[in-house]
Structures are given as structure tokens and as C-alpha cells.
Design a protein around this motif. Structure first.
Motif, PDB file in Angstrom:
ATOM      1  N   ALA A 542       0.839  -1.196   0.000  1.00 58.57           N
ATOM      2  CA  ALA A 542       0.000   0.000   0.000  1.00 58.57           C
ATOM      3  C   ALA A 542       0.876   1.249   0.000  1.00 58.57           C
ATOM      4  N   TRP A 543       0.543   2.182  -0.880  1.00 52.39           N
ATOM      5  CA  TRP A 543       1.325   3.409  -1.028  1.00 52.39           C
ATOM      6  C   TRP A 543       1.341   4.191   0.294  1.00 52.39           C
ATOM      7  N   GLU A 544       2.558   4.455   0.799  1.00 46.04           N
ATOM      8  CA  GLU A 544       2.764   5.185   2.051  1.00 46.04           C
ATOM      9  C   GLU A 544       2.101   4.500   3.251  1.00 46.04           C
ATOM     10  N   GLY A 545       1.856   3.182   3.140  1.00 40.20           N
ATOM     11  CA  GLY A 545       1.315   2.433   4.269  1.00 40.20           C
ATOM     12  C   GLY A 545       2.413   2.031   5.234  1.00 40.20           C
ATOM     13  N   PRO A 546       2.063   1.335   6.327  1.00 39.70           N
ATOM     14  CA  PRO A 546       3.072   0.950   7.316  1.00 39.70           C
ATOM     15  C   PRO A 546       4.232   0.142   6.729  1.00 39.70           C
ATOM     16  N   ALA A 547       3.937  -0.868   5.914  1.00 40.54           N
ATOM     17  CA  ALA A 547       5.003  -1.680   5.321  1.00 40.54           C
ATOM     18  C   ALA A 547       5.850  -0.855   4.358  1.00 40.54           C
ATOM     19  N   PHE A 548       5.210   0.014   3.590  1.00 37.36           N
ATOM     20  CA  PHE A 548       5.904   0.901   2.645  1.00 37.36           C
ATOM     21  C   PHE A 548       6.912   1.767   3.394  1.00 37.36           C
ATOM     22  N   ARG A 549       6.452   2.422   4.464  1.00 39.79           N
ATOM     23  CA  ARG A 549       7.315   3.351   5.201  1.00 39.79           C
ATOM     24  C   ARG A 549       8.457   2.630   5.914  1.00 39.79           C
ATOM     25  N   ALA A 550       8.225   1.357   6.253  1.00 38.05           N
ATOM     26  CA  ALA A 550       9.280   0.596   6.934  1.00 38.05           C
ATOM     27  C   ALA A 550      10.338   0.083   5.964  1.00 38.05           C
TER      28      ALA A 550
END
Length: 632
Positions: A542-550
Motif C-alpha cells: 500500500a502506497w505510504e502504508g506501514p510496510a511501505f514506510r518501513a
């Protein structure tokens, strides 16, 4: 001396290069003298080769341009692959005639017609795919005529007559909306038609075949034609057959017309041919379903409304068509500015009628709407790409890989269209005191007569028809929502209906099946912000989701959760534990040749979409989803 030498070189070069082909003839709405013949041999099942012979009447002396169809109606795009055409040979009076492919349009072939020739004989093969979008198997055949025919440029294809025949493999039975003229052994000859109608009438054939009359004694016959990998796949449960019989009555009642002469549902039930999609036509529809669709109907909830959707397209899409989607040929570009009507409202009626007919229960339908709503809310790409702009997706996205579904957006006029038209229905009910709804629009706009010819419409026509039911600023209403870059109006229809979107830590039955159908694994897009396919491979982030940001990327292979070996269940338990403890999730993975571990500070537990009643508001979905097909 130098100038003389250069002039000589230019003269030699100009003599070696053939003259550029003339411009392609523009299509004109003029009569076409004579009729083409088209003969297709589909008996080479081993190599999956379709062998084609055509005759094309010569209309005048000089050059003729033959076109191979490029734009396909069901995809709204130039999705026809030219690479399948091979072995093209043109003759006239037994003598070979050379052709020249157009330098600007490779789908066009220039032919210098010999003096006195009355017709051209054309021969080629269509090399059917052996993987992916397969058309043939040892026991089954689907034949889209546009893949096995050329046509002369310069005419509207509705004016070009054609007489077609098809040689089937031994033991095959067939179904099509074309009228049969004769059957001799394996050769089926069809009655004369137009090229426009021919490409709108595909043939399905197979060794295991069953045909059921859904409307016995009806003036306009409706048949269910099923072709499977085996005989067992065709065992439709009596209760489901009753629902399809009810469907054959419900949609003509909704649209208040039957503009077709007859209608044929063409169903494939296969593990070899692709499943999970459909194609609309005016007098038939193609529905590609899983092999066990009928033997395990409760396991295919996401596809329960496919047949209804494609049937509704006979009215919304084929009989009435957006003006910028109509084209006089199969090689003229089209636009899809009204796909939110063409596909969006059709998808809406698929949801509603599946509930009314009992193809999905009322609760399953609410759960499907919850998934529609959650998907729409998650579209971060709305910040830059409006729903209106998404209607251009058909022009450049089909057949192309897309990594970031929620940021790039793709054909959101389907699911988001359901929510939009739900709001229109609720608004019509509000403004008429419950006397009218979207069914009144559907009957007036897509029905009203029994003509066969396609009628086009514009944005202004849609607004005018709605104003005739309930005066309102419909143009501004749609413009605001179609051009929006936020979700402030996205769930208005649910709210008017007395519902709101919520998330719980347990998935619904519909979500689980939709997860398996679309992901083939685990969908955590509304919580951790990723989906995981087989063997722990990350399919989307997901764009800018938790996994993305990590720092988790698409294609990463998950190896550990909290220091322990990865499993889907372990990741779900880690999400629950993080919500309870407030400690981040340690996720190990391999990506780009390296192993690494990241800490994801997500503490929101698992989140699966559901609809919840808004206290104090009447349940307006109750009547809409009533099981009576005549309910509005």
C-alpha cells in the motif's frame, strides 16, 4: 563533379525505395457491393492454429486496403494482438498479388488490385496462444471472429456483408447468436450477416456441451450454453438453474425491453481456458468460469454476479452505448469518458440483482459492498488521478503490468461506480419520496423500445434523463464526484442508505473468497499495508502504508516474523500482539539479493471491512436488495 555524384546517389536511392503507401481510406457510411466469405478451420487442436480463407469483393480498380481489427469492444481498447496473424497470402484469379504493410499502421495492408479482378482471395493463419489467454484446448474452443478476419477499409463495417463458415473438431457441439444455415459433418455454415454483427457473435464449441432453454415458449428465446473440460462440470444444481431462469425474466423487466431477437449465454467451465472474466455482446455474452463453478457454487462468491453483469451489458453498453465509445470500424480510436456509466452502473446492477435473485445472500451482498467501499477508500492515487481520468485507463493500461494498484489506479469506474450509482439511487428515492429510484432511469434510458440498432448517448443525455425523474443539478453533482481528489463524497450512498464502513479483526466469508480470487494468498492491505502471495512473496504494498514506510518492497520474500520462521498465521498473530503490546513488528525478508529485518510500528490490529447500520437511520438497502426481481 561532387554535386553530380550526390544527385546520382539520390536517384539510385529513390529508385530502390518503394513509394510510400497512400493514406488509409476514411470509413464512409456507403453501401458495399457483394459480400465477403470467411472460412475458418479450427481442427488443428494440437498446434492451436486457426486456418483462414476469405474472399473479398473488389469495389473499384486501383488500390484496396485490408484491415486487421485492432480495437475490441469489450476491452474498450486496442487490445487485439497482431502477432497472431501469420502466413498472409493474397491472390486474384489464381495469381498471387503482393501486399505492402502500411508504414504508419501495421494493421493495414495495401493491395494493388490487378485489372479486371472481381475479388481477392485471402489466406492466413491465426496462431492461438498456447498459454495465458488460450482459445483452444483438446475439448474446447472459443472463437472471436475479429481474430480470424480482414476487412476492406473505407466502409462502415455495418455495411459490409459476410457469409461465414467454421470447421469444428470431430465430436464438438457449438453455440453462438449467429443463425445457422447448414451443418455438414464438421462444417457449420452461418446465414449471411454484416461484419459488425459477426464480430459481435463469437462461437463457443466443445466436446462436453449442454444447452438449456431458460425461457420456454418465449417469443425471444434465451438459452444457457455450457461447455466444460468434462461432463461433470456441466452439472448445474436445479436451484441455481431456477435463479438463472428468474434472471432471464428479471433483466428484461428492469430495462423494460428486449431489443435482441434471441439471447445466448456462452459459458466455459475450465481449468485450461482462462476463468474469471466476461465479454459482452448484444445477443450473447461470454462468461469464463472455474471448472467447479457449478459443483461448488458457494466457493465462488466474487463471480456470482458475472453472468448478470454481462447480460445487463446487452442494454447498457451494446444497445445503448456512449457516443465516444462507438466507432464505425474496428480500427478507429475510441474514448471511454462515460465508462462510469457503461461499466459502473452495470456493476451496480450486478450487485443488486445477484442479491434479488439469490445468487448471493443479502449479507454476502452487504459484505461485497463493504469490499467495494474499502477498496475505494484505500485509493491513495485519488490525490492526483480522478475517477474521470481513470476512464482513460482502457486506452493505455490493458495488458501492461501495474505495480502500485492503489496509487496508479486502474479501472476504478467498476467498484467506485457501484458506490456512485448507489448514491444516485438513494438520492432519487429521497427527492421523490420513495416513488422512484435508479430502476426508473434504467428502464427509461436503456430500454424504451425493441430496436436492434445501437443508439449512442452523451453526458448531457444522462443528466437529462435523471432530471426527468427528479429535477436536480445532476451535471454539477457528477462533475464534483468525477473530478474529486478526496473521498468526502465517496461513501455518501452508503450513508443515505443507513450504513457506514467499519473494520473488524475477523474477515467475512466474501472477503476470504475475494482475497483468494484476487491475491491467491493473504490480503492485509487495510492493516499492515501489503498482500502476500504463495510462499511468502509480497505481491503489493500500500502506497505510504506501514510496510511501505518501513522499507518493504514488492517482490520481497518474507522469511521471519519476530525472529521465528515466516507463515501467514504467524504474521497475523504478530499484528494482534503488536496491537496488544504496543511493540513494533519485526519482519525479516529477502529482497534484491540481501536479507534484512525491519521494524514496522503498526499497532492497529487486523482490519477487515464490513458494513454497519447507522443508528437512527432507516435501512434503505432493504428494499433495494429485496429478493423480488420486480422490486425497485
Amino acid at each position: 563533379m561532387k554535386n553530380t555524384f550526390c544527385a546520382l546517389l539520390l536517384l539510385i536511392a529513390s529508385a530502390a525505395v518503394p513509394a510510400a503507401p497512400a493514406a488509409l481510406p476514411a470509413p464512409r457510411d456507403l453501401p458495399f457491393r457483394g459480400e465477403m466469405t470467411l472460412s475458418v478451420d479450427a481442427t488443428d487442436q494440437v498446434h492451436k492454429i486457426l486456418r483462414v480463407r476469405q474472399t473479398i469483393p473488389v469495389q473499384r480498380k486501383g488500390e484496396m486496403v485490408l484491415m486487421y481489427p485492432q480495437w475490441e469492444t469489450d476491452s474498450h481498447s486496442a487490445t487485439q494482438q497482431l502477432t497472431g496473424l501469420a502466413g498472409l497470402i493474397v491472390t486474384a484469379g489464381g495469381r498471387r498479388v503482393e501486399w505492402l504493410r502500411d508504414g504508419g499502421d501495421p494493421y493495414a495492408f495495401h493491395v494493388d488490385v490487378p485489372h479486371g479482378a472481381r475479388e481477392l482471395e485471402v489466406e492466413f493463419q491465426f496462431l492461438s496462444p498456447t498459454a495465458g489467454n488460450v482459445l483452444m484446448s483438446p475439448d474446447m474452443l472459443t472463437l472471436p471472429w475479429q481474430k480470424v478476419a480482414l476487412y476492406p477499409a473505407g466502409w462502415f463495417i455495418r455495411n459490409i456483408g459476410v457469409r461465414a463458415e467454421l470447421k469444428l473438431p470431430a465430436g464438438f457441439q457449438y453455440a453462438t447468436s449467429l443463425q445457422t444455415a447448414a451443418v455438414r459433418d464438421q462444417l457449420v455454415s452461418f446465414k449471411p450477416t454484416t461484419f459488425d454483427d459477426l464480430v459481435d457473435a463469437p462461437v463457443h464449441a466443445g466436446r462436453y456441451f449442454k444447452r438449456i432453454d431458460l425461457a420456454p415458449g418465449a417469443a425471444r428465446p434465451i438459452h444457457l450454453n455450457m461447455i466444460g473440460d468434462n461432463e461433470a462440470a456441466l452439472a448445474i444444481p436445479p436451484a441455481m438453474l431456477d435463479k438463472y431462469r428468474a434472471m432471464a425474466t428479471a433483466l428484461p423487466a428492469l430495462f423494460r425491453s428486449q431489443h435482441y431477437r434471441h439471447y445466448d449465454f456462452l459459458l466455459t467451465l475450465s481449468e485450461i481456458l482462462p476463468s474469471g472474466g466476461g465479454r459482452e455482446h448484444q445477443e450473447s455474452s461470454e462468461n469464463n468460469l472455474a471448472l467447479d463453478f457449478f459443483t461448488r457454487p458457494d466457493a465462488h462468491l466474487p463471480m456470482a454476479d458475472l453472468i448478470v453483469h454481462e447480460y445487463a451489458h446487452s442494454w447498457n453498453g451494446r444497445f445503448r452505448q456512449p457516443a465516444d465509445l462507438w466507432s464505425p470500424t474496428l480500427n478507429q480510436p475510441v474514448r471511454g469518458s462515460l465508462l462510469w456509466v457503461y461499466e459502473g452502473q452495470t456493476e451496480f446492477w450486478g450487485r443488486v440483482l445477484a442479491a434479488r435473485l439469490g445468487l448471493r445472500s443479502r449479507q454476502q451482498t452487504l459484505d461485497a459492498l463493504a469490499v467495494d467501499a474499502a477498496n475505494a477508500v484505500s485509493r491513495a492515487g485519488r490525490q492526483w488521478k480522478s475517477l474521470q481520468d481513470s476512464t482513460n485507463d482502457a486506452l493505455y493500461m490493458p495488458g501492461r503490468q501495474m505495480q502500485w494498484r492503489d496509487w496508479q489506479r486502474r479501472e476504478d469506474y467498476y467498484g467506485e461506480g457501484v458506490l456512485l450509482w448507489l448514491d444516485v439511487d438513494m438520492l432519487l428515492r429521497e427527492r421523490t419520496g420513495g416513488r422512484a429510484g435508479l430502476a426508473d432511469f434504467a428502464g427509461a434510458f436503456f430500454g424504451a423500445n425493441h430496436a436492434l440498432a445501437t443508439s449512442t448517448y452523451t453526458f448531457a443525455d444522462v443528466c437529462k434523463a435523471l432530471n426527468a425523474i427528479a429535477p436536480y443539478a445532476w451535471s454539477g453533482y457528477f462533475t464534483t464526484r468525477l473530478r474529486a481528489h478526496d473521498d468526502s463524497h465517496l461513501l455518501d450512498g452508503l450513508a443515505r442508505a443507513g450504513y457506514r464502513l467499519v473494520y473488524t479483526d475477523e474477515p467475512t466469508e466474501y472477503f476470504v473468497q475475494n482475497e483468494d480470487f484476487n491475491v491467491g494468498g493473504m490480503d492485509l492491505s487495510t492493516s499492515l499495508g501489503l498482500t502476500v502471495g504463495k510462499k511468502g512473496v509480497v505481491k503489493t504494498v500500500a502506497w505510504e502504508g506501514p510496510a511501505f514506510r518501513a522499507g518493504v518492497g514488492i517482490g520481497a520474500k518474507l522469511t521471519q516474523v519476530g525472529g521465528l520462521p515466516y507463515s501467514d498465521d504467524a504474521l497475523k498473530q504478530a499484528i494482534k500482539a503488536a496491537a496488544a503490546s504496543g511493540r513494533p513488528i519485526a519482519l525479516g525478508f529477502d529482497a534484491d539479493g540481501r536479507s534484512q529485518t525491519v521494524l514496522i510500528p503498526y499497532y492497529g490490529s487486523l482490519r477487515y471491512p464490513r458494513l454497519e447500520r447507522i443508528p437512527g437511520k432507516p435501512d434503505q438497502l432493504e428494499r433495494l436488495l429485496a429478493h423480488s426481481p420486480s422490486a425497485t
